[in-house]
Write an enzyme that holds these catalytic residues in place. Sequence first.
Site, PDB file in Angstrom:
ATOM      1  N   ARG A  21      -2.205  -0.891   5.414  1.00  0.00           N
ATOM      2  CA  ARG A  21      -3.411  -1.403   4.759  1.00  0.00           C
ATOM      3  C   ARG A  21      -3.149  -2.773   4.141  1.00  0.00           C
ATOM      4  NH1 ARG A  21      -4.885   3.750   1.049  1.00  0.00           N
ATOM      5  NH2 ARG A  21      -2.620   4.029   1.201  1.00  0.00           N
ATOM      6  N   CYS A  80       0.858  -1.187   0.000  1.00  0.00           N
ATOM      7  CA  CYS A  80       0.000   0.000   0.000  1.00  0.00           C
ATOM      8  C   CYS A  80       0.890   1.230   0.000  1.00  0.00           C
ATOM      9  CB  CYS A  80      -0.973  -0.011   1.164  1.00  0.00           C
ATOM     10  SG  CYS A  80      -0.199  -0.163   2.794  1.00  0.00           S
TER      11      CYS A  80
END
Length: 280
Positions: free
Chosen positions: A243, A238
């Site tokens: 994430r 990410c």
Amino acid sequence: MSEYAHPEALVETSWVADHLNDSSIRLIEADEDVLLYEVGHIPGAVKLDWHVDVQNPLSRDFIDQEGVDKLLGGWGISNDTTIVLYGDRNNWYAAYAYWLFTQYGHKNLKILNGGRAKWEAEGRQYTKEVPHFSPVTYHAQPADESLRAFRDQVLAGLGDSNRRLIDVRSPQEYSGELLHMVNYPQEGAQRAGHIPGAKNIPWATAANPDGTFKSAEELRSIYEGKDITPDKEIISYCRIGERSAHTWFVLTRLLGYENVRNYDGSWTEWGSLVRSPIER
């Protein structure tokens, strides 16, 4: 939750409520918004501040084995303690901490399904009281870096037909329309775009509106529909790996994929490397 490959990796809010006074369990709140803990938290939970608690700013890496010993031992966590992680944003940083503590060998790790959002929606108890625990001795294992991908490994594998890259950022970040979604100066990159060949499957696709994880059937459809299958070597990324740690958790713990790594250098590193190939 028995439909998942490792249902023991999740607990429900009712289970946590029933175990608030269990000394063998330690709740850790890990939020993207690090100020939320002071607003109110689940009784007995300690605060993990991802800005400082697990980062080594000098080496721009995680804390080392000794640092993990000090961090967890300082919270009264022993190697036998069951750690339950939760937070905001669909448990984004809870999954990040889960991935990190897994590297250092902690066995009894769980995520509260739905995190803060579900706990709040059910009107369950919050407190502003900060718990204090007597320090204990903790012995972390040497970091298992097979769970991490590094830039040279990513670069060397471009074009490998057995490898799949997942860019879990927003479609706007993936396309190059936006350089980054959140204005953290330390997470900026020089260029926008994505790593060549990466599939865009935003991390939050795996979550329901209430913050809980989607069913195993729904998750398989999402990832297999983009040719992310268990027989492949999978690398998620990410902006700084938080994430993508959520996606790593989904693939390894909920779907049972065995060959998944998180590239935590992610776009902050790749987007600033001289001559690193990108696509838009």
